[in-house]
Design a protein around this motif. Structure first.
Motif, mmCIF file in Angstrom:
data_model
loop_
_atom_site.group_PDB
_atom_site.id
_atom_site.type_symbol
_atom_site.label_atom_id
_atom_site.label_comp_id
_atom_site.label_asym_id
_atom_site.label_seq_id
_atom_site.Cartn_x
_atom_site.Cartn_y
_atom_site.Cartn_z
ATOM 1 N N LEU A 181 -7.381 11.026 9.698
ATOM 2 C CA LEU A 181 -5.932 10.802 9.790
ATOM 3 C C LEU A 181 -5.527 10.393 11.204
ATOM 4 O O LEU A 181 -4.721 9.477 11.381
ATOM 5 N N ARG A 182 -6.078 11.047 12.206
ATOM 6 C CA ARG A 182 -5.748 10.693 13.589
ATOM 7 C C ARG A 182 -6.169 9.267 13.909
ATOM 8 O O ARG A 182 -5.441 8.522 14.567
ATOM 9 N N GLU A 211 4.328 4.489 7.000
ATOM 10 C CA GLU A 211 2.986 5.024 6.723
ATOM 11 C C GLU A 211 2.539 5.969 7.828
ATOM 12 O O GLU A 211 1.941 7.014 7.568
ATOM 13 N N ILE A 212 2.843 5.622 9.072
ATOM 14 C CA ILE A 212 2.510 6.494 10.201
ATOM 15 C C ILE A 212 3.190 7.852 10.027
ATOM 16 O O ILE A 212 2.561 8.901 10.188
ATOM 17 N N LYS A 213 4.472 7.834 9.675
ATOM 18 C CA LYS A 213 5.202 9.095 9.499
ATOM 19 C C LYS A 213 4.605 9.931 8.371
ATOM 20 O O LYS A 213 4.474 11.151 8.502
ATOM 21 N N GLN A 214 4.214 9.276 7.273
ATOM 22 C CA GLN A 214 3.605 10.001 6.163
ATOM 23 C C GLN A 214 2.268 10.622 6.585
ATOM 24 O O GLN A 214 1.973 11.770 6.252
ATOM 25 N N LEU A 215 1.467 9.859 7.320
ATOM 26 C CA LEU A 215 0.177 10.377 7.780
ATOM 27 C C LEU A 215 0.361 11.510 8.791
ATOM 28 O O LEU A 215 -0.387 12.487 8.771
ATOM 29 N N GLU A 216 1.349 11.377 9.660
ATOM 30 C CA GLU A 216 1.608 12.448 10.626
ATOM 31 C C GLU A 216 2.034 13.724 9.915
ATOM 32 O O GLU A 216 1.631 14.822 10.315
ATOM 33 N N LEU A 217 2.830 13.598 8.865
ATOM 34 C CA LEU A 217 3.230 14.785 8.088
ATOM 35 C C LEU A 217 2.024 15.402 7.397
ATOM 36 O O LEU A 217 1.887 16.629 7.362
ATOM 37 N N LEU A 226 -1.056 15.245 8.397
ATOM 38 C CA LEU A 226 -1.848 15.874 9.454
ATOM 39 C C LEU A 226 -1.238 17.202 9.870
ATOM 40 O O LEU A 226 -1.934 18.200 10.020
ATOM 41 N N GLU A 227 0.080 17.232 10.006
ATOM 42 C CA GLU A 227 0.762 18.477 10.373
ATOM 43 C C GLU A 227 0.560 19.550 9.297
ATOM 44 O O GLU A 227 0.297 20.711 9.611
ATOM 45 N N ASP A 228 0.631 19.150 8.032
ATOM 46 C CA ASP A 228 0.408 20.093 6.926
ATOM 47 C C ASP A 228 -1.006 20.684 6.990
ATOM 48 O O ASP A 228 -1.201 21.874 6.780
ATOM 49 N N LEU A 229 -1.998 19.832 7.296
ATOM 50 C CA LEU A 229 -3.368 20.314 7.401
ATOM 51 C C LEU A 229 -3.521 21.294 8.548
ATOM 52 O O LEU A 229 -4.209 22.312 8.441
ATOM 53 N N GLN A 230 -2.888 20.986 9.669
ATOM 54 C CA GLN A 230 -3.011 21.844 10.827
ATOM 55 C C GLN A 230 -2.312 23.184 10.586
ATOM 56 O O GLN A 230 -2.820 24.222 11.017
ATOM 57 N N VAL A 231 -1.208 23.171 9.882
ATOM 58 C CA VAL A 231 -0.508 24.414 9.575
ATOM 59 C C VAL A 231 -1.336 25.242 8.592
ATOM 60 O O VAL A 231 -1.418 26.464 8.706
#
Length: 80
Positions: free
Chosen positions: A43-44, A65-71, A73-78
């Motif tokens: 994702l990064r 698409e960047i915003k969706q991928l960043e979300l 990624l944030e969900d995975l990190q949480v």
């Protein structure tokens, strides 16, 4: 950590079975962690690539698409 360790059996065969079970659980958790780390890295990498392409006629689509991928990624990190 005021709880004491549980009493372990004296039987070597039972102890070996416990160890084998813990090793299997550890292997499963390690594989899950490696898969998670790979997904985060993917994702990064995708986000970085899209950010470089964010200029031009399709930039709005790329920004979404960047915003969706960043979300994601944030969900995975949480979750970790």
């Amino acid at each position: 950590m005021s709880e004491s360790a549980p009493k372990l059996p004296d039987d070597p065969a039972v102890l070996r079975a416990i160890i084998a079970s813990l090793e299997a659980e550890n292997a499963k958790l390690s594989a899950t962690l490696r898969a998670h780390d790979l997904l985060v890295q993917t994702l990064r990498t995708r986000i970085a690539k899209l950010q470089k392409q964010a200029f031009g006629k399709s930039s709005e689509k790329i920004e979404r698409e960047i915003k969706q991928l960043e979300l994601a990624l944030e969900d995975l990190q949480v979750a970790m």
